[in-house]
Design an enzyme around this catalytic site. Structure first.
Site, PDB file in Angstrom:
ATOM      1  CG  ASP A 150      36.027  35.280  40.732  1.00  0.00           C
ATOM      2  OD1 ASP A 150      36.599  35.138  39.644  1.00  0.00           O
ATOM      3  OD2 ASP A 150      36.607  35.663  41.772  1.00  0.00           O
TER       4      ASP A 150
ATOM      5  CG  HIS B 147      36.473  33.921  32.678  1.00  0.00           C
ATOM      6  ND1 HIS B 147      36.246  34.708  31.585  1.00  0.00           N
ATOM      7  CD2 HIS B 147      36.680  34.789  33.714  1.00  0.00           C
ATOM      8  CE1 HIS B 147      36.325  35.983  31.936  1.00  0.00           C
ATOM      9  NE2 HIS B 147      36.591  36.053  33.214  1.00  0.00           N
TER      10      HIS B 147
HETATM   11  P1  GDP Z   1      33.948  34.012  36.181  1.00  0.00           P
HETATM   12  O1  GDP Z   1      35.291  34.557  36.513  1.00  0.00           O
HETATM   13  O2  GDP Z   1      32.874  35.034  36.258  1.00  0.00           O
HETATM   14  O3  GDP Z   1      33.919  33.258  34.874  1.00  0.00           O
HETATM   15  O4  GDP Z   1      33.625  32.944  37.330  1.00  0.00           O
HETATM   16  P2  GDP Z   1      34.629  31.860  37.973  1.00  0.00           P
HETATM   17  O5  GDP Z   1      34.792  30.747  37.029  1.00  0.00           O
HETATM   18  O6  GDP Z   1      35.846  32.526  38.498  1.00  0.00           O
HETATM   19  O7  GDP Z   1      33.802  31.437  39.257  1.00  0.00           O
HETATM   20  C1  GDP Z   1      32.521  30.919  39.176  1.00  0.00           C
HETATM   21  C2  GDP Z   1      32.515  29.522  39.826  1.00  0.00           C
HETATM   22  O8  GDP Z   1      31.187  29.132  40.052  1.00  0.00           O
HETATM   23  C3  GDP Z   1      33.106  28.444  38.945  1.00  0.00           C
HETATM   24  O9  GDP Z   1      33.729  27.481  39.764  1.00  0.00           O
HETATM   25  C4  GDP Z   1      31.884  27.846  38.247  1.00  0.00           C
HETATM   26  O10 GDP Z   1      32.083  26.500  37.840  1.00  0.00           O
HETATM   27  C5  GDP Z   1      30.875  27.936  39.351  1.00  0.00           C
HETATM   28  N1  GDP Z   1      29.474  28.098  38.923  1.00  0.00           N
HETATM   29  C6  GDP Z   1      28.976  28.886  37.936  1.00  0.00           C
HETATM   30  N2  GDP Z   1      27.630  28.856  37.931  1.00  0.00           N
HETATM   31  C7  GDP Z   1      27.256  28.037  38.937  1.00  0.00           C
HETATM   32  C8  GDP Z   1      25.986  27.626  39.472  1.00  0.00           C
HETATM   33  O11 GDP Z   1      24.925  28.041  39.006  1.00  0.00           O
HETATM   34  N3  GDP Z   1      26.030  26.780  40.537  1.00  0.00           N
HETATM   35  C9  GDP Z   1      27.190  26.322  41.081  1.00  0.00           C
HETATM   36  N4  GDP Z   1      27.133  25.505  42.128  1.00  0.00           N
HETATM   37  N5  GDP Z   1      28.393  26.685  40.606  1.00  0.00           N
HETATM   38  C10 GDP Z   1      28.428  27.538  39.567  1.00  0.00           C
HETATM   39  P1  IMO Z   2      37.237  37.335  36.688  1.00  0.00           P
HETATM   40  O1  IMO Z   2      37.277  37.703  35.247  1.00  0.00           O
HETATM   41  C1  IMO Z   2      37.859  38.486  40.881  1.00  0.00           C
HETATM   42  C2  IMO Z   2      40.727  41.725  41.649  1.00  0.00           C
HETATM   43  C3  IMO Z   2      41.971  41.242  42.411  1.00  0.00           C
HETATM   44  C4  IMO Z   2      42.333  42.503  43.161  1.00  0.00           C
HETATM   45  C5  IMO Z   2      41.983  43.611  42.152  1.00  0.00           C
HETATM   46  C6  IMO Z   2      43.182  44.115  41.344  1.00  0.00           C
HETATM   47  O2  IMO Z   2      37.686  35.960  36.994  1.00  0.00           O
HETATM   48  O3  IMO Z   2      35.938  37.686  37.329  1.00  0.00           O
HETATM   49  P2  IMO Z   2      44.667  43.072  39.383  1.00  0.00           P
HETATM   50  O4  IMO Z   2      45.528  41.842  39.365  1.00  0.00           O
HETATM   51  O5  IMO Z   2      43.617  43.094  38.338  1.00  0.00           O
HETATM   52  O6  IMO Z   2      45.486  44.332  39.402  1.00  0.00           O
HETATM   53  O7  IMO Z   2      43.920  43.014  40.820  1.00  0.00           O
HETATM   54  O8  IMO Z   2      41.035  43.052  41.268  1.00  0.00           O
HETATM   55  N1  IMO Z   2      40.417  40.952  40.422  1.00  0.00           N
HETATM   56  C7  IMO Z   2      39.492  39.990  40.349  1.00  0.00           C
HETATM   57  N2  IMO Z   2      38.707  39.449  41.297  1.00  0.00           N
HETATM   58  N3  IMO Z   2      37.738  38.062  39.608  1.00  0.00           N
HETATM   59  C8  IMO Z   2      38.505  38.611  38.640  1.00  0.00           C
HETATM   60  O9  IMO Z   2      38.376  38.302  37.333  1.00  0.00           O
HETATM   61  C9  IMO Z   2      39.444  39.611  38.990  1.00  0.00           C
HETATM   62  N4  IMO Z   2      40.349  40.346  38.305  1.00  0.00           N
HETATM   63  C10 IMO Z   2      40.920  41.172  39.187  1.00  0.00           C
HETATM   64  O10 IMO Z   2      41.663  40.177  43.268  1.00  0.00           O
HETATM   65  O11 IMO Z   2      41.491  42.661  44.273  1.00  0.00           O
HETATM   66 MG    MG Z   3      36.877  34.273  37.826  1.00  0.00          MG
END
Ligand code: GDP
Ligand code: IMO
Ligand code: MG
EC number: 6.3.4.4
Length: 457
Positions: free
Chosen positions: A43, A71
């Site tokens: 994330d 994502h």
């Molecule tokens: P990913 O799994 O790595 O693609 O990330 P996620 O989407 O799960 O979580 C990242 C969160 O941070 C999302 O809600 C994005 O919209 C937000 N985000 C990403 N970059 C920024 C930033 O520079 N500032 C802020 N405030 N939010 C961001």
């Molecule tokens: P993105 O791509 C955050 C974590 C789960 C759990 C562990 C195992 O959005 O960054 P699983 O279901 O894969 O067997 O869970 O891994 N986990 C993540 N945490 N972002 C993710 O993906 C994750 N994918 C798996 O929360 O602790």
């Molecule tokens: Mg994510």
């Protein structure tokens, strides 16, 4: 530019000149792929970074994980969340590819596509390619994921906190060679059905409470298979042609992250795939020679969803502030993310494995209101600094974090669009991180949307 293996190459491989060693000097290795990887526990904002680069990419590929990933991409005020689809699917001019290393839950894939289509994402299924070697996640794998979590809780008093998307059980089926792939579903359905029934029986012998309506499942899978058929290709050959045809910009979008990697993460509190750079090769069937830039994505602080060690976690007002200001809630499960200070020990560790060529530092804006900001710079065991990241979780739990403290900039950075717009104290924070990891920071994120990304070089 097409690649042909010649006798000359073979000779140079078997009879290397003594002075140069086993080296194949080629200048036609093909296009290089750019890889975007999570450098923490997930994330970090990979979706946003991929979206930024995807605006000029010809192809965006997923190489591992499944719909455990979530994502987020924000374009023109519209928020999309992607789980199995590469985030580049937004770009109507690029091809999206799901590689052999990904595990695919077909109902999840089509649900995701249909949901995004309602938001305005047209023609996604026409620009999606799926590898015939990718393994399938069945509904019962997801049920088993839940049963295993219950079992862990009962036996050990704690679970992993998985996303319950069937990831662990599906990669287990793959490793035990009983899994079923896309090519099996699209091949002889009678054969597929009997292997499916055997797999169900195996799981039922391990989990007697598991009930599966086999005929209903097979009927649905046949329908999903026909919907999928036009998208399916031999993934290896498709990638080979993409690498050795006309010049192309190819992106690989990592899912999950370094500290969740099955080999290098905080085992056993990890996911079940390789989320580090090797996963790009094994999950797409491409040679290491074709890996170009490797961009690591990190937040300006740290978060983690689920259970497991988190040395810089802040179970206090700072952690709560980061959680609420950063809207730190899981995209896939809706769980609150645990929050803490940036940990440079884990970023250096992720860099040792991935060899980042640059870093995207996201969510700097979330730190705008803090009086002071801490950064973990080293771990100590029994009062002594250790140079490595501990493999053993009991040891990691005992590690004491050494912090560096910075004054907060107490200024709204969300409107900053270039380096000079950032307050000096924020610039100082960024430079410290860069120097400590030894990798240049190429982007700094100051907000959710596409334009809120400062490009440094
Ligand atoms: P990913 O799994 O790595 O693609 O990330 P996620 O989407 O799960 O979580 C990242 C969160 O941070 C999302 O809600 C994005 O919209 C937000 N985000 C990403 N970059 C920024 C930033 O520079 N500032 C802020 N405030 N939010 C961001
Ligand atoms: P993105 O791509 C955050 C974590 C789960 C759990 C562990 C195992 O959005 O960054 P699983 O279901 O894969 O067997 O869970 O891994 N986990 C993540 N945490 N972002 C993710 O993906 C994750 N994918 C798996 O929360 O602790
Ligand atoms: Mg994510």
């Amino acid at each position: 530019m097409s690649f042909t293996w010649s006798a000359k190459d073979h000779k140079s491989y078997t009879n290397p000149p003594a002075a140069t060693g086993l080296k194949r000097a080629r200048n036609d290795t093909g296009n290089k792929v750019t890889v975007v990887l999570g450098a923490q526990w997930g994330d970090e904002g990979k979706g946003k970074v991929v979206d930024l680069l995807a605006t000029e990419a010809d192809m965006v590929c997923r190489c591992q994980g499944g719909n455990n990933a979530g994502h987020t991409v924000v374009v023109e005020g519209k928020e999309y969340d992607f789980h199995l689809l590469p985030s580049g699917i937004i770009n109507s001019k690029s091809i999206s590819l799901i590689g052999n290393g990904v595990v695919i839950h077909l109902p999840g894939l089509f649900e995701e596509g249909d949901k995004n289509e309602k938001k305005g994402l047209k023609g996604w299924d026409k620009r999606l390619i799926v590898s015939d070697r990718a393994h399938l996640v069945f509904d019962f794998h997801q049920v088993v994921d839940g049963l295993q979590e219950t079992q862990r809780q009962a036996q050990e008093g704690k679970n992993i906190g998985t996303t319950k998307k069937g990831i662990g059980p599906t990669y287990s089926s793959k490793a035990s060679r009983t899994g079923l792939r896309v090519c099996d579903l699209l091949g002889d359905f009678k054969d597929f059905s009997s292997r499916f029934k055997n797999l169900v029986q195996q799981y039922q012998s391990m989990y007697p409470s598991l009930t599966v309506d086999v005929e209903d499942q097979l009927k649905k899978l046949k329908e999903y298979g026909e919907r999928l058929r036009p998208m399916v290709r031999d993934g290896v050959y498709y990638m080979y042609e993409a690498l050795h045809g006309a010049p192309k910009k190819i992106l690989v979008e990592g899912a999950n992250a370094a500290l969740l990697d099955i080999d290098f993460g905080t085992y056993p509190f990890v996911t079940s795939s390789n989320c580090t750079v090797g996963g790009a090769c094994t999950g797409l069937g491409i040679p290491p020679l074709n890996i170009g830039d490797v961009f690591g994505v990190s937040k300006a602080y740290t978060t983690r969803v689920g259970i497991g060690a988190f040395p810089t976690e802040q179970l206090n007002a700072v952690g709560e502030l980061l959680q609420t200001r950063g809207h730190e809630v899981g995209v896939t499960t809706g769980r609150k993310r645990r929050c803490g200070w940036l940990d440079l020990v884990i970023l250096r560790y992720a860099h040792m494995i991935n060899g980042f060529t640059a870093i995207a530092l996201t969510k700097l804006d979330i730190l705008d209101v803090l009086d002071e900001i801490k950064v973990g710079v080293a771990y100590k065991l029994n009062g002594k600094r250790i140079p490595h990241f501990p493999a053993n979780m009991e040891v990691l739990h005992k590690a004491e974090v050494e912090y560096e403290t910075f004054p907060g900039w107490k200024t709204d950075t969300s409107a900053a669009r270039k380096w000079n717009d950032l307050p000096a104290k924020a610039q100082n924070y960024i430079r410290f991180i860069e120097n400590h990891i030894g990798v240049p920071i190429k982007w700094v994120g100051v907000g959710k949307s596409r334009e809120c990304m400062i490009q440094m070089f």
